[in-house]
Every structure is written in structure tokens, then in C-alpha cells.
Design a protein around this motif. Structure first.
Motif, PDB file in Angstrom:
ATOM      1  N   ALA A   1       0.725  -1.055  -0.024  1.00 47.64           N
ATOM      2  CA  ALA A   1      -0.015   0.134  -0.087  1.00 47.64           C
ATOM      3  C   ALA A   1       0.975   1.444  -0.061  1.00 47.64           C
ATOM      4  CB  ALA A   1      -0.939   0.133   1.316  1.00 47.64           C
ATOM      5  N   GLY A   2       0.394   1.954  -1.026  1.00 43.54           N
ATOM      6  CA  GLY A   2       1.419   3.410  -1.161  1.00 43.54           C
ATOM      7  C   GLY A   2       2.715   3.162  -1.901  1.00 43.54           C
ATOM      8  N   ASN A   3       3.124   2.097  -2.312  1.00 43.80           N
ATOM      9  CA  ASN A   3       4.211   1.990  -2.829  1.00 43.80           C
ATOM     10  C   ASN A   3       4.258   2.328  -4.610  1.00 43.80           C
ATOM     11  OD1 ASN A   3       6.329   0.398  -4.579  1.00 43.80           O
ATOM     12  ND2 ASN A   3       7.094  -0.475  -2.591  1.00 43.80           N
ATOM     13  N   ALA A   4       4.666   3.331  -4.799  1.00 44.54           N
ATOM     14  CA  ALA A   4       4.452   3.802  -6.340  1.00 44.54           C
ATOM     15  C   ALA A   4       5.042   2.705  -7.230  1.00 44.54           C
ATOM     16  CB  ALA A   4       5.461   4.969  -6.243  1.00 44.54           C
ATOM     17  N   THR A   5       5.923   2.043  -7.011  1.00 46.00           N
ATOM     18  CA  THR A   5       6.419   0.952  -7.829  1.00 46.00           C
ATOM     19  C   THR A   5       5.332  -0.188  -8.223  1.00 46.00           C
ATOM     20  OG1 THR A   5       8.829   1.614  -7.368  1.00 46.00           O
ATOM     21  CG2 THR A   5       8.420  -0.786  -8.677  1.00 46.00           C
ATOM     22  N   ALA A   6       4.889  -0.478  -7.063  1.00 47.04           N
ATOM     23  CA  ALA A   6       3.903  -1.735  -6.854  1.00 47.04           C
ATOM     24  C   ALA A   6       3.011  -1.044  -7.664  1.00 47.04           C
ATOM     25  CB  ALA A   6       3.560  -2.111  -5.571  1.00 47.04           C
ATOM     26  N   GLU A   7       2.257   0.117  -7.441  1.00 47.30           N
ATOM     27  CA  GLU A   7       1.162   0.652  -8.338  1.00 47.30           C
ATOM     28  C   GLU A   7       1.506   0.660  -9.777  1.00 47.30           C
ATOM     29  OE1 GLU A   7       0.537   4.170  -5.888  1.00 47.30           O
ATOM     30  OE2 GLU A   7      -0.489   3.146  -4.306  1.00 47.30           O
TER      31      GLU A   7
END
Length: 259
Positions: free
Chosen positions: A221-227
């Protein structure tokens, strides 16, 4: 997969593999397509040696092992996939007949002429179709078989949006006749080709990804790379839905000619 490139579109390969660890399949396909490809292969016995290269967690490998005699080795560079693969093999009561090992597609741990069948669903692109055909051939016995799926164009022309997308992602994509010609040039007799049906993408690949995305985004959650990774997956799915008349995966089954 191999790990020559540590990132894909700037995203760490290990993060991508972790995402796909939550899926039964790491690419389009289904058991029916696996079995259809297997139906073109003869001469397998209890002593046959089979390798599934870029096996992932082994969804297709377990189907293959249930319906083909012999010893099956699954190979993938990501240890998490192989750990899950071996757990799946134990759960299916395959004993020592099916085993996953950590290794690279471009440095196979087999002897020349050792294998009766090389299998690879949705993974040969990692080293390139032509390169894989050439380099893997020496591990097959004379008359041994190769069965792989590969992204292929269905038409000679296609809309610029999907053409440009694939040229960026995998410039090695070609038409089916172009791929068959590559098979022949690499020293194989083409035995059969068939297009994977649409449900190999929708029902057996993209639908399960929805659950994987939910788990992944909850953890990161909140991880830009994961998103970004999830956004890329959604873009891929949207493009397939829009342009599936122009491309897809094709099974290529071939037999090694000569020595």
C-alpha cells in the motif's frame, strides 16, 4: 524467465516475480491447450526426460506430468517459483518424477542429447524465440520434440497503437509463417501450430490476476513501484481486449532433425 535484465520497464524483476507468485499461471494458457500440444508428441516412455523451461510455479507442468510418462524437470531463475513448484509437485504425489530446479534458460543444466522433450509456455521470449530454438536444440536427442508458446501476429498489418506497444515490449514478435520459418531454419521439422483460444487469456490468466493485484496492493500500500506494476498489467489487459484480433499466443510444436 532469466535474470539477464534486472528490471522490466524500470521495475525490479524480483518484485514482478513476487506479484506472479500469487497466480497459478504466469502467462496465457490452459490445461486443454497443454494437452492439445502434447497430443502431437509421440515416443515418450517412463524413461523419457522432459524439461519445462521458464516453468514458473508449474501450473502447466503439473498438467503435462499427469498426462505424459517420464521424468519432468521444471527450471526457473526465481527461487520463489521453484519453491512453490516443488510444493505443488509434492501435493500432486509425483514423488521424484517431477522436480523443480533454480537455473537459467541460457545455461541449461542438462547434457547434450539428454532430453526427449523441451516444453516452454510463455517464456522463450526471455531469451528470444530464435536464440532459444538454436541453443536448446543441442540438449534434445535426435528426433526429440520441442513445444513452446510464443506471441505472434495474426495479420500482416495492425493498428499503430498495438504495433508500437509490441515493438517496445518484444521486437521479436512475428507472424505465424515467420515463426514457422524460424523453426525450420533452426533445424527442426514443424509438426503443428495452433492459436491459443481467447479464454487462455481471459479466464485462465487475466481473471486470476485481479485477485493477485488485490493481495499485492494490500501488501505494498502506497508503494509507487507496486502501483506502476499493477497499472502496467491493467494496460496490457486493456490492449488485449481491444486488439485481440491482431495477436495472441501460438503453440509451436517441432521435431529435431539430424544430430
Amino acid at each position: 524467465m532469466n535474470n539477464e535484465n534486472q528490471t522490466i520497464r524500470g521495475i525490479d524483476v524480483d518484485l514482478i516475480c513476487e506479484f506472479f507468485l500469487n497466480t497459478q499461471r504466469q502467462g496465457p494458457g490452459n490445461p486443454e491447450a497443454t494437452l492439445r500440444a502434447l497430443s502431437f508428441i509421440d515416443g515418450l516412455t517412463d524413461d523419457s526426460r522432459i524439461a519445462d523451461l521458464g516453468c514458473g510455479t508449474g501450473g502447466q507442468t503439473m498438467t503435462l506430468a499427469r498426462h505424459a510418462p517420464g521424468h519432468v524437470t521444471g527450471l526457473d531463475f526465481y527461487p520463489g517459483f521453484i519453491e512453490r513448484f516443488n510444493a505443488n509437485a509434492r501435493g500432486a504425489n509425483f514423488g521424484d518424477r517431477v522436480k523443480g530446479v533454480v537455473g537459467s534458460m541460457d545455461d541449461l543444466p542438462f547434457r547434450e542429447g539428454e532430453l526427449d522433450l523441451i516444453w516452454s509456455e510463455g517464456a522463450i521470449y526471455n531469451i528470444g524465440f530464435e536464440r532459444g530454438l538454436r541453443e536448446w536444440r543441442r540438449y534434445l536427442r535426435p528426433g526429440g520434440f520441442l513445444a513452446v508458446t510464443e506471441a505472434s501476429w495474426f495479420t500482416d498489418e495492425r493498428p499503430a497503437e498495438i504495433h508500437d506497444y509490441w515493438m517496445e515490449m518484444y521486437p521479436g514478435i512475428d507472424t505465424i509463417p515467420g515463426k514457422v520459418a524460424q523453426v525450420q531454419r533452426a533445424g527442426y521439422l514443424p509438426v503443428a501450430t495452433f492459436v491459443l483460444p481467447e479464454n487462455c487469456w481471459t479466464e485462465h490468466y487475466y481473471a486470476p490476476l485481479a485477485k493477485a493485484r488485490e493481495l499485492f496492493l494490500r501488501k505494498y500500500a502506497g508503494n509507487a513501484t507496486a502501483e506502476e506494476l499493477v497499472a502496467f498489467q491493467r494496460q496490457e489487459e486493456a490492449l488485449y481486449d481491444k486488439y485481440k484480433a491482431f495477436y495472441g499466443y501460438v503453440f509451436y510444436i517441432a521435431k529435431k532433425m539430424g544430430v
